[in-house]
Every structure is written in structure tokens, then in C-alpha cells.
Design a protein around this motif. Sequence first.
Motif, PDB file in Angstrom:
ATOM      1  N   LYS A  18       0.846  -1.190   0.000  1.00  0.00           N
ATOM      2  CA  LYS A  18       0.000   0.000   0.000  1.00  0.00           C
ATOM      3  C   LYS A  18       0.879   1.237   0.000  1.00  0.00           C
ATOM      4  O   LYS A  18       1.402   1.651   1.029  1.00  0.00           O
ATOM      5  CB  LYS A  18      -0.945  -0.010   1.217  1.00  0.00           C
ATOM      6  CG  LYS A  18      -1.755   1.305   1.390  1.00  0.00           C
ATOM      7  CD  LYS A  18      -2.986   1.356   0.556  1.00  0.00           C
ATOM      8  CE  LYS A  18      -3.602   2.732   0.382  1.00  0.00           C
ATOM      9  NZ  LYS A  18      -4.349   3.274   1.487  1.00  0.00           N
ATOM     10  N   CYS A  32       0.783   5.187  -1.481  1.00  0.00           N
ATOM     11  CA  CYS A  32      -0.127   6.141  -2.118  1.00  0.00           C
ATOM     12  C   CYS A  32       0.256   7.561  -1.754  1.00  0.00           C
ATOM     13  O   CYS A  32       0.959   7.812  -0.776  1.00  0.00           O
ATOM     14  CB  CYS A  32      -1.573   5.836  -1.691  1.00  0.00           C
ATOM     15  SG  CYS A  32      -2.789   6.642  -2.762  1.00  0.00           S
ATOM     16  N   TYR A  55      -2.230   9.616  -1.214  1.00  0.00           N
ATOM     17  CA  TYR A  55      -3.380   9.938  -0.349  1.00  0.00           C
ATOM     18  C   TYR A  55      -3.545   8.849   0.714  1.00  0.00           C
ATOM     19  O   TYR A  55      -2.967   7.758   0.600  1.00  0.00           O
ATOM     20  CB  TYR A  55      -4.687   9.947  -1.165  1.00  0.00           C
ATOM     21  CG  TYR A  55      -4.862  11.026  -2.211  1.00  0.00           C
ATOM     22  CD1 TYR A  55      -3.957  12.061  -2.378  1.00  0.00           C
ATOM     23  CD2 TYR A  55      -5.985  10.999  -3.044  1.00  0.00           C
ATOM     24  CE1 TYR A  55      -4.164  13.032  -3.359  1.00  0.00           C
ATOM     25  CE2 TYR A  55      -6.204  11.957  -4.019  1.00  0.00           C
ATOM     26  CZ  TYR A  55      -5.286  12.968  -4.175  1.00  0.00           C
ATOM     27  OH  TYR A  55      -5.489  13.922  -5.138  1.00  0.00           O
ATOM     28  N   SER A  56      -4.430   9.145   1.664  1.00  0.00           N
ATOM     29  CA  SER A  56      -4.896   8.106   2.585  1.00  0.00           C
ATOM     30  C   SER A  56      -6.401   8.363   2.769  1.00  0.00           C
ATOM     31  O   SER A  56      -6.847   8.853   3.810  1.00  0.00           O
ATOM     32  CB  SER A  56      -4.155   8.189   3.922  1.00  0.00           C
ATOM     33  OG  SER A  56      -4.541   7.126   4.753  1.00  0.00           O
ATOM     34  N   CYS A  57      -7.154   8.047   1.734  1.00  0.00           N
ATOM     35  CA  CYS A  57      -8.587   8.391   1.722  1.00  0.00           C
ATOM     36  C   CYS A  57      -9.328   7.700   2.881  1.00  0.00           C
ATOM     37  O   CYS A  57      -9.047   6.531   3.180  1.00  0.00           O
ATOM     38  CB  CYS A  57      -9.223   7.960   0.402  1.00  0.00           C
ATOM     39  SG  CYS A  57      -8.448   8.709  -1.034  1.00  0.00           S
ATOM     40  N   TYR A 104     -12.130   6.461   2.934  1.00  0.00           N
ATOM     41  CA  TYR A 104     -12.959   5.330   2.501  1.00  0.00           C
ATOM     42  C   TYR A 104     -12.137   4.229   1.836  1.00  0.00           C
ATOM     43  O   TYR A 104     -12.703   3.262   1.327  1.00  0.00           O
ATOM     44  CB  TYR A 104     -14.035   5.814   1.516  1.00  0.00           C
ATOM     45  CG  TYR A 104     -13.460   6.529   0.323  1.00  0.00           C
ATOM     46  CD1 TYR A 104     -12.888   5.822  -0.722  1.00  0.00           C
ATOM     47  CD2 TYR A 104     -13.468   7.911   0.252  1.00  0.00           C
ATOM     48  CE1 TYR A 104     -12.331   6.459  -1.814  1.00  0.00           C
ATOM     49  CE2 TYR A 104     -12.912   8.572  -0.832  1.00  0.00           C
ATOM     50  CZ  TYR A 104     -12.343   7.846  -1.857  1.00  0.00           C
ATOM     51  OH  TYR A 104     -11.780   8.482  -2.924  1.00  0.00           O
ATOM     52  N   CYS A 105     -10.811   4.349   1.815  1.00  0.00           N
ATOM     53  CA  CYS A 105      -9.999   3.416   1.020  1.00  0.00           C
ATOM     54  C   CYS A 105     -10.240   1.963   1.448  1.00  0.00           C
ATOM     55  O   CYS A 105     -10.138   1.637   2.627  1.00  0.00           O
ATOM     56  CB  CYS A 105      -8.516   3.759   1.146  1.00  0.00           C
ATOM     57  SG  CYS A 105      -7.492   2.702   0.102  1.00  0.00           S
ATOM     58  N   THR A 115      -2.973   4.488   4.513  1.00  0.00           N
ATOM     59  CA  THR A 115      -1.642   4.490   3.893  1.00  0.00           C
ATOM     60  C   THR A 115      -0.615   4.669   5.006  1.00  0.00           C
ATOM     61  O   THR A 115      -0.638   5.697   5.687  1.00  0.00           O
ATOM     62  CB  THR A 115      -1.516   5.654   2.881  1.00  0.00           C
ATOM     63  OG1 THR A 115      -2.618   5.576   1.973  1.00  0.00           O
ATOM     64  CG2 THR A 115      -0.208   5.597   2.117  1.00  0.00           C
ATOM     65  N   GLY A 139      -2.920   1.037  -4.135  1.00  0.00           N
ATOM     66  CA  GLY A 139      -2.201   2.294  -3.923  1.00  0.00           C
ATOM     67  C   GLY A 139      -2.314   3.107  -5.203  1.00  0.00           C
ATOM     68  O   GLY A 139      -3.221   2.876  -6.002  1.00  0.00           O
ATOM     69  N   ASN A 194      -5.567   8.327  -8.854  1.00  0.00           N
ATOM     70  CA  ASN A 194      -6.216   9.435  -8.126  1.00  0.00           C
ATOM     71  C   ASN A 194      -5.902  10.766  -8.808  1.00  0.00           C
ATOM     72  O   ASN A 194      -6.464  11.794  -8.442  1.00  0.00           O
ATOM     73  CB  ASN A 194      -5.839   9.422  -6.635  1.00  0.00           C
ATOM     74  CG  ASN A 194      -4.359   9.590  -6.374  1.00  0.00           C
ATOM     75  OD1 ASN A 194      -3.620  10.124  -7.213  1.00  0.00           O
ATOM     76  ND2 ASN A 194      -3.909   9.159  -5.201  1.00  0.00           N
ATOM     77  N   LYS A 213      -9.763  10.811  -9.954  1.00  0.00           N
ATOM     78  CA  LYS A 213     -10.610  10.987  -8.775  1.00  0.00           C
ATOM     79  C   LYS A 213     -10.916  12.465  -8.535  1.00  0.00           C
ATOM     80  O   LYS A 213      -9.995  13.276  -8.499  1.00  0.00           O
ATOM     81  CB  LYS A 213      -9.804  10.419  -7.599  1.00  0.00           C
ATOM     82  CG  LYS A 213     -10.544  10.286  -6.291  1.00  0.00           C
ATOM     83  CD  LYS A 213      -9.615   9.765  -5.211  1.00  0.00           C
ATOM     84  CE  LYS A 213      -9.315   8.293  -5.239  1.00  0.00           C
ATOM     85  NZ  LYS A 213     -10.469   7.423  -5.221  1.00  0.00           N
TER      86      LYS A 213
HETATM   87  S1  SF4 Z   1      -8.682   5.169  -2.395  1.00  0.00           S
HETATM   88 FE1  SF4 Z   1      -7.060   5.170  -3.931  1.00  0.00          FE
HETATM   89  S2  SF4 Z   1      -6.196   7.199  -3.737  1.00  0.00           S
HETATM   90 FE2  SF4 Z   1      -7.326   6.862  -1.897  1.00  0.00          FE
HETATM   91  S3  SF4 Z   1      -5.831   6.050  -0.425  1.00  0.00           S
HETATM   92 FE3  SF4 Z   1      -6.832   4.309  -1.423  1.00  0.00          FE
HETATM   93  S4  SF4 Z   1      -5.478   3.804  -3.087  1.00  0.00           S
HETATM   94 FE4  SF4 Z   1      -4.936   5.873  -2.453  1.00  0.00          FE
END
Ligand code: SF4
Length: 324
Positions: free
Chosen positions: A32, A34, A36-38, A40-41, A46, A86, A114, A136
Amino acid sequence: MGEATEVRGVVFGPVHSRRLGVSLGVNNLAGKECTYSCVYCQAGRTPSKSLTRRVFRDPTYVVNEVVRALHNLSVRVDYVTFVPDGEPTLDACLGYEVSEVLRSTGARVAVITNGSLLWRADVREDLLNASLVSVKIDCGSEEVFRRINRPHELLSWSLVLDGILKFSKEFTGRLITETMLVEGVNDSPAELRKISEALRLVGPDKAYIMVPVRPPAERWVRPPTREFLREAAELISEYLGRDRVHLLASVEGRPPAPFVGEGVLDSLARLTKVHPLKLDYALETIVKEARVGREEALKIILESGAFEVVRYGDTFFVRVRRDG
Ligand code: SF4
């Protein structure tokens, strides 16, 4: 809890993607990683956000694995999709891999990104040959960007959007967008208008409005109500036109098993590292592949030590066991 399960294979699935049809996945990262650390991931938080592009795997190996999988599959694949757990553009070899898969297989190639590194010319160039790119757009303001995507500290929404806009002008393939709506985070009327405006500027072929349907990184993440979603789709349609807005509010259908992998547990591990699978579908797969009953199939999953069963809403999912 023990250590996370190590998964080596790069190709997984295929799955029935709600946007792409039958999609054979490529996990071109090694874990993993990335920008970002969304909140909702579905791949979890991350551990350490990065903006550094690097070589994760031998790119020839990645391409050869895709060629081999396509050769052995009995179902027709609509897209070979770079969709790791990721951000795929962190892979410094992505451009080579996309072009070589196209050249050596003739398959259509999609990249689900993303979009956070598209301000870099090398990243835009790496994606130019793809048949389809998905970016995204979950926000229209810096404040909501920080709350929903939790980006690397050096990223700003204006920088990211500017990169996406540059790419949208250069790219001649099919460009689509994904907007994940999370209750109480990006669902205010003011933010929705800003999101709609950003979508209008980018001008995707199709804007997909999505909600979290699999176990998210943060337990408190909830989808907005169906009624709200319809209103949101209406509003976004005012900016883009009704035929370019598509609402996706449920888990996709039964995958076209058998999956790619060295045996049923390896193929489930490859898939559920990126893409948690409904427990029902995982059981059906084991029943079919290992020729055992449903109870025995559940025992195999639980006793393998490689997976965990997680509930989200009313649905149970299987995913590869993670740290922590
Ligand atoms: S949803 Fe996509 S952009 Fe967001 S943290 Fe997870 S892997 Fe990264």
C-alpha cells in the motif's frame, strides 16, 4: 494480530467492474503506497504517504505476467486495468508497462489513478497511450480535500486539479472520473456545487458518482442516503448533462471465476489484497475450484491464516489479512 499476508502475484481477477466490464487487474506496486490516505480506502490507511516515483517490480515481469494470464484465461477481457492497492503512477515504469501490454496483447488498457501526480509532465506522458484513464474528484475545496483524501502534505487541491485539467486537454483516449460521496464529509450543497464545477472543467466522457460499498479505512465512513444521491446526481447533471453522469451505489455482480493465480487461495489473495470480495462469492469460488461443500470452504478461508472476514453494512467481505 500477526503479520500481514505476503502476496507476490501482480495479475488478479478478472472481476466484473461496474465501469469497465470484465477487467483483469494489475497490481504494479509492492504494497500500500499512495499519495493519499482516503477515509474510505478499501485497502486501509496508507502507512506512509509518498510522492516519489520509483521502480517497484521488474517491468518485463509485469508485462509477461499479463501476457501469460490473458493467454490462459477462458473469459473475454474488456480491459487490462492497472489498479493496485495504492497509486499506480508512483510506478516509474508505468508508461513502459502500459505501452508494452498494448503492443504485445492488443488488449485495451485502463489506469485507475487518483490523478494527484498529473501536474508532472512525465506522469501525463506515461498515461497518454492508455485506452482509458479514470481520475478521482472527491472535492472542490482545499478543506474537503484534506478531510476526505488526506493527501501528502506537499499536495494542494489547486495543484492536483491543475494537473488533471492539463491531462484532460492532452489525452485523446476515454477519460472518466470517480467521485466518492461520504456522509458528512463532502455532501454539503456548497461542496457539491464546487465538485460539479471541477467536473465541468475536466469534461469527462462519464462522471461516476460512487458511495463506499466495501469496508473502508475508517469505521465511521457511511454512504449518504439514496434520496440524497439522486439529488446529487441531478445537481451534477445540470453541469455535465444527464447522459454523462452515472450513479454507482451497489457492489458489482458475481466475478467471472476462475481467477488468475497459482491455486484457489493464491488467486483469492491476489484479488482481495486490492479488492475485498463478498464472502458469498469467495465461498462459491472455493466450492467450485476445490470441489468441497460451503462449510468446508469457509473453514479453508478461516484456517488458512491468510484472510480476514469483515462486515460492512449488511454484507460480509473477505480480504487479505493486514497488520494491526
Ligand atoms: S482510495 Fe485510492 S487514492 Fe485513496 S488512499 Fe486508497 S489507493 Fe490511495
